[in-house]
Design an enzyme around this catalytic site. Sequence first.
Site, short mmCIF file in Angstrom:
data_model
loop_
_atom_site.label_atom_id
_atom_site.label_comp_id
_atom_site.label_asym_id
_atom_site.label_seq_id
_atom_site.Cartn_x
_atom_site.Cartn_y
_atom_site.Cartn_z
N GLY A 347 0.83 -1.19 0.00
CA GLY A 347 0.00 0.00 0.00
C GLY A 347 0.86 1.24 0.00
O GLY A 347 0.61 2.20 -0.72
N ALA A 348 1.92 1.19 0.82
CA ALA A 348 2.87 2.30 0.91
C ALA A 348 4.10 1.78 1.64
O ALA A 348 4.08 0.71 2.24
CB ALA A 348 2.26 3.48 1.67
N MET A 349 5.19 2.54 1.59
CA MET A 349 6.43 2.14 2.23
C MET A 349 7.12 3.35 2.83
O MET A 349 7.31 4.36 2.16
CB MET A 349 7.35 1.44 1.22
CG MET A 349 8.70 1.03 1.79
SD MET A 349 8.50 -0.14 3.15
CE MET A 349 9.92 0.30 4.16
N GLU A 350 7.52 3.20 4.11
CA GLU A 350 7.98 4.33 4.91
C GLU A 350 9.44 4.70 4.71
O GLU A 350 10.12 5.13 5.66
CB GLU A 350 7.75 4.03 6.39
CG GLU A 350 8.57 2.87 6.99
CD GLU A 350 7.92 1.51 6.94
OE1 GLU A 350 8.33 0.62 7.70
OE2 GLU A 350 6.99 1.33 6.13
N ASN A 351 9.98 4.58 3.51
CA ASN A 351 11.36 4.99 3.26
C ASN A 351 11.60 6.36 3.90
O ASN A 351 10.82 7.29 3.70
CB ASN A 351 11.63 5.08 1.76
CG ASN A 351 11.11 3.87 1.01
OD1 ASN A 351 11.49 2.75 1.27
ND2 ASN A 351 10.19 4.13 0.08
N HIS A 383 -0.03 6.58 8.81
CA HIS A 383 0.71 5.36 9.12
C HIS A 383 2.19 5.52 8.75
O HIS A 383 3.08 5.24 9.56
CB HIS A 383 0.09 4.19 8.33
CG HIS A 383 0.72 2.86 8.57
ND1 HIS A 383 0.11 1.87 9.28
CD2 HIS A 383 1.92 2.34 8.17
CE1 HIS A 383 0.89 0.80 9.31
NE2 HIS A 383 2.00 1.07 8.63
N GLU A 384 2.43 6.00 7.55
CA GLU A 384 3.82 6.11 7.09
C GLU A 384 4.57 7.21 7.83
O GLU A 384 5.76 7.04 8.16
CB GLU A 384 3.86 6.37 5.58
CG GLU A 384 3.12 5.36 4.73
CD GLU A 384 3.47 3.91 5.05
OE1 GLU A 384 4.63 3.63 5.41
OE2 GLU A 384 2.57 3.06 4.96
N HIS A 387 5.88 6.12 11.14
CA HIS A 387 7.11 5.33 11.05
C HIS A 387 8.37 6.19 11.01
O HIS A 387 9.46 5.68 11.27
CB HIS A 387 7.09 4.49 9.77
CG HIS A 387 6.37 3.18 9.90
ND1 HIS A 387 6.58 2.29 10.93
CD2 HIS A 387 5.47 2.58 9.07
CE1 HIS A 387 5.84 1.22 10.75
NE2 HIS A 387 5.14 1.37 9.62
N GLU A 406 4.88 -2.43 12.90
CA GLU A 406 3.68 -2.25 12.08
C GLU A 406 2.42 -2.12 12.93
O GLU A 406 1.49 -1.39 12.57
CB GLU A 406 3.53 -3.40 11.10
CG GLU A 406 4.63 -3.45 10.04
CD GLU A 406 4.68 -2.20 9.16
OE1 GLU A 406 3.78 -1.34 9.25
OE2 GLU A 406 5.66 -2.08 8.39
#
Length: 971
Positions: A347-351, A383-384, A387, A406
Amino acid sequence: MGKGFFISKAVGIGGIFVGVAALSTIIALSVVYSQERSKNIISPTEGGTTTKPTTTTPVPSNEPWDKYRLPKSLLPIHYNVKLWPRLKPDPETGLFIFTGESEVKFECVEDTDLILIHSNKLNYTSQNGNMAALTAVNSASKAPSILSSRLQVVTQYLVLELDGKLEKGQRYRLSTIFTGELADDLGGFYRSEYEEGGVKKYVATTQMQPTDARKAFPCFDEPAMKACFNITLIHDPGMVALSNGKAVETTNITIDGHNVQQTVFEQTEKMSTYLLAFIVSDFAYVSSSTDEVLIRIFARRSAIEANQGQYALNITGPILKFFEEYYNYSYPLPKSDQIALPDFNAGAMENWGLITYRETALLYDPAFSSNSNKQRVATIIAHELAHMWFGNLVTLQWWNDLWLNEGFASYVEYLGADEAEPSWNVKDLIVLSDVHRVFAVDALSSSHPLSSKEEDIQKPAQISELFDAISYSKGASVLRMLSDFLTENVFTKGLQTYLREFAFKTTVYKDLWKHLQMAANETGTQLPDSVENIMNTWVLQMGFPVVTINAATGSASQQHFLLDPNSNITTPSEFSYEWIVPIRWMKNGVTQVGVTWLKEKSDTFPEMKVSGTDWVLANLNVTGYYRVNYNPENWEQLLEVLSTNHEMIPVINRAQLVDDAFNLARAKIISTVLALRTTNYLKNERDYMPWESALNNLDFFYLMFDRSEVYGYMQEYLRNQVQGLFEYYHGITENWTKVPEGHMDQYNQVNAISLACRTGLDECQTLVTTLFKSWMDTGNNTIHPNLRSTVYCNAIAAGGAKEWNFAWSKFENATIATEAEKLRYALACTKESWLLNRYLEYTLDSEKIRKQDATSTIVYIAQNVIGQSLAWDFVRARWSYIFTEYGGGSFSFSNLINGVTERFSTEFELQQLKQFKADNADVGFGSGTLAVDQSIERTEANMKWISENKDEVLKWFREEVEKNPARTFSS
């Protein structure tokens, strides 16, 4: 990583073809690599030639290169990485490639004559006959020579054996030159494709979590191996280059006659490899700043020009500020880039500093996006951003504690979204979206504890398997419970000191318990035991309790809740399935002060005792992670309150009563009839959460009975129940021309239409077919975005090939991701088998259905009673190809397996499922391994349930229909 629907996160021809294609790719890549190196691209080294990697397959051994975990002898400090992705295919091979150079400075912490560094699917240029070059950082020292270099494919290492020892306390540099394929596999450094203005365009982008940074460059690819990174990207002029740090300069350079640009990024903070990102694209952006933090939203140029990034931009600043206050820690980076990608598996990624999203998770257009699309954008951004501190600044040491990372973000995403949209009451929805959702998984004997032993999580596939509902939704649920019984003030106080102590470091979950305990001690918070001991009962054993309250005596007891009470529990538990349970409760509508603790199997609480028409309701607002049962008399009083004055019971608990009752019935704790009776009052209910809870549970009845004689009576009963809700929304929307004001009311309007059409209410069928036909006839789509999914689905179900082909043409030409998603879902609703089969075949073609959407499309088809067997046959026939094409590390396999088998309830289907498991044991199931066992268990439970309940359910629905014949719709 954002939940994103763990679906994204398919496709078939045959195993022989796959093997040939894979071999061809390797050969072609070597050819292209040789061509590129001969052109002296990217800082050629003296004597640089391409070496075909030596590959070995480990046999069982004690050698360090046959183990999946890195030895503790080396610690990375700093990387310099230069990459050049080619966004045009090679004219001879058709392959997209990238070339790169990497230099890592590391410290030796234990004497060793071996270097292991992660590497996967990379080809290396020879340097003096080896795949790497080693030097000492201190010019006064000399590094040992490399005796041999090879690739260990299964454990994914570049193995370098030395002729002497690296010395403890000394620092060294390892340099490599390499080539990889910029494939469309959605992992590591990969390519995404899209069309804009009739031109096909490409994006080079990344997805490193959990173990794919090693596909982009050789690295110590474990979360505890934090280092600083200097990234340089080479790209075509005019393209946008992004990475975790800010771009410090872009210069024009010429390499072997190629006019290109080189963008250099500022050094990152000390961080884990899985949080790295680098992207080259033709995207545009919108920007703003908050407290000197640059905020940018990137997407396709047409999307930015259509203002689809504006909503994300508007809420990012407020959410960032909220988390700064929540954590009491300033955002640790100078910029926050967020980018919407056409192809993205999760869905998404917290880079860190460069968050990647699916387009549906970041872009919002009020002309096409529903309120649920808008909520998804808000919660996933929250959410991201959560993080950025919890996960990125402070990182869990190993993947066995993924649940804390998570689960925490999945809890506080509701707090961040509530800050952005306070009128939504979005914090309540965690009960439906996470607590109730994960109960269904955690009530199976094949569930697993939140925290695994470190030694049990070694292989990449085992790590990927952890990205499931337990880690995300159970993690969120138990942390919410912890925050509730500690109070939010104590919880945040402990969280803040935890972040301060471990900033830029790694931790284990018990470190958080220590800080929460310190906060509890400082504030004088009274607990029945230590935070660690309380939470161990929820973290170290799987499942959850059902708390039974006998309001006639005031006694309370707990037992492990299992959907199949006769299932064998093979997982050992030091706690014997006992929990320390916090109970918030009310009596006769009056909330009692404080928390009542159930610390043993059973106890008596005189204050809970009632008599006569008095009643007790426990687990107020479902802050506790458990179900509640009552003595029969209290159940009857609660049903009476629902039927006469349902608003005396809080809305969340009305949803809870329905959900608990249906699941207690499935577990044979109460009768199925009692559960069904909780739906009687719904004809008077107008709130979303109870209706949604009821529909979620009735979905199980549809799955079990939509192929039996129960179906007709159930349809008529539910049509009677929903008619009042349908009429209510027909009235307040002035014949569907206005949008209800409340966020939850907008959701419930969709429920009213969906159930009314599903049960065959004539007025609803007329509504959806008229709206859809008007669109077909005029080309003008006047359907409100909130209603499009349900209108499209029901109109396509009522129609034939003409309606389906119209929707398909609109899907093919959709430029708005949320609109394409609604159409993709609705296309699976047709009742025509041949259309569904054609649609399944389309999932094999990434030109028709993007790879990121293939598995969820198959699941959509399986949800259709007509499509279920078609989807199952399709998956079985093509499993080898699906698994190979989509990678053993994909997060979507558990959703696919669960989705195509959830209706299974016969002996024949059970045997098919077991045969599927046996037939594909050699292929494997990757992140779906556990899902196969869960599907077998669920099928066996479904078979038992139907045999025990079918006659009783049929009788109840028939009697209800006879008591309440269908009434006339009042317009």
